[in-house]
Enzyme design. Structure first.
Site, mmCIF file in Angstrom:
data_model
loop_
_atom_site.group_PDB
_atom_site.id
_atom_site.type_symbol
_atom_site.label_atom_id
_atom_site.label_comp_id
_atom_site.label_asym_id
_atom_site.label_seq_id
_atom_site.Cartn_x
_atom_site.Cartn_y
_atom_site.Cartn_z
ATOM 1 N N SER A 56 2.427 -4.931 -0.946
ATOM 2 C CA SER A 56 1.249 -3.971 -0.531
ATOM 3 C C SER A 56 0.011 -4.611 -0.283
ATOM 4 O O SER A 56 -0.124 -5.907 -0.609
ATOM 5 C CB SER A 56 0.796 -3.306 -1.978
ATOM 6 N N TYR A 75 -0.209 -2.377 -11.152
ATOM 7 C CA TYR A 75 0.119 -2.437 -9.757
ATOM 8 C C TYR A 75 -0.069 -3.624 -9.066
ATOM 9 O O TYR A 75 0.614 -4.175 -8.299
ATOM 10 C CB TYR A 75 -0.362 -1.197 -9.066
#
Length: 265
Positions: A147, A160
């Site tokens: 990401s 995350y």
């Protein structure tokens, strides 16, 4: 060198692949001839019907195998089941992931552990199980879907961000351990991608901020994405397909940002 992507005869296993980015990757690899192993944690008729649809659409073999990516044992068993069916795994795409947003003092420990398990630890377990198969064949591709948050951070996303940073480190180690063996390991770092999950958030955000859809997309969701455009699942799938091609033989241990310039800021 043939610069086209020809994956005929290869087998690609993709975690978290019944929707969104994972499904886009499955279609892209199948379109280029790869047989596909789909995955999610569910065991519904729709899962198997999706596998049949991909097989018929692209004239490849496609199998759905359920596995809980929060369990290391399940991750490894999933690879073993796929190899039992197809004989090997040539391409492994670690895509499974979940998200939760909260300040660190209020972040539930159980949810933190689950995000780390699914978003990062699963990639370790599947890679550990798949690498011996790739080494036997003298060829393999490992693509980890990280990401933009593997390269930068945002508040309230501690699990995350930690997991995606870890995935990038794991990718580099994997590449070094496999150097010279015909096996590459790379990560893709998407920004915001237009998936059904993101699309479903837009109406509520419009109400919350009393904005039009266009304003929500540009000023809220894509506020950090300079292009002010979503990446698409097709673009992520195409990037994965390129990394599986012969043209990418010497691309290993790196990350490719597909984030509209986000991490250039």
């Amino acid at each position: 060198m043939d610069l086209s992507v020809n994956l005929k005869g290869k087998t690609a296993a993709i975690t978290g692949s019944t929707s969104g980015i994972g499904l886009g990757i499955a279609h892209a690899l199948a379109e280029n001839g790869a047989n596909i192993i789909l995955n999610s944690f569910t065991n519904n008729d729709e899962d198997y019907e999706l596998a049949d649809e991909i097989a018929k659409t692209h004239n490849v073999n496609c199998t759905y195998i359920a596995a809980d990516m929060s369990s290391g044992d399940d991750c490894r068993a999933w690879v073993e089941k796929a190899a039992d069916i197809y004989g090997t795994i040539d391409i492994l795409v670690n895509n499974a992931g979940i998200q939760h947003v909260a300040p660190i003092p209020e972040f539930p420990a159980q949810i933190y552990d689950k995000i780390i398990a699914i978003n990062m630890n699963s990639a370790f377990h599947t890679t550990a199980a798949a690498l011996p198969l790739m080494r036997t064949n003298g060829w393999g591709r490992i693509v980890n879907i990280a990401s933009a948050h593997g390269l930068t951070a945002s508040p309230f996303k501690v699990a995350y961000v930690a997991a995606k940073h870890g995935v990038l480190g794991m990718t580099k180690v994997t590449a070094l351990e496999c150097a010279g063996e015909g096996i590459t390991a790379n990560a893709i770092c998407p920004g915001y991608v237009l998936t059904p999950l993101v699309e479903a958030q837009i109406p509520d955000t419009m109400k919350e901020y009393d904005m039009t859809r266009e304003d929500v997309v540009k000023n809220i969701l894509l506020s950090r994405q300079p292009s002010k455009e979503f990446a698409t699942v097709e673009e992520i799938g195409g990037t994965v397909a390129f990394l599986c091609s012969e043209a990418a033989n010497q691309i290993t241990g790196t990350s490719i940002s597909v984030d509209g310039g986000w991490t250039s800021l």
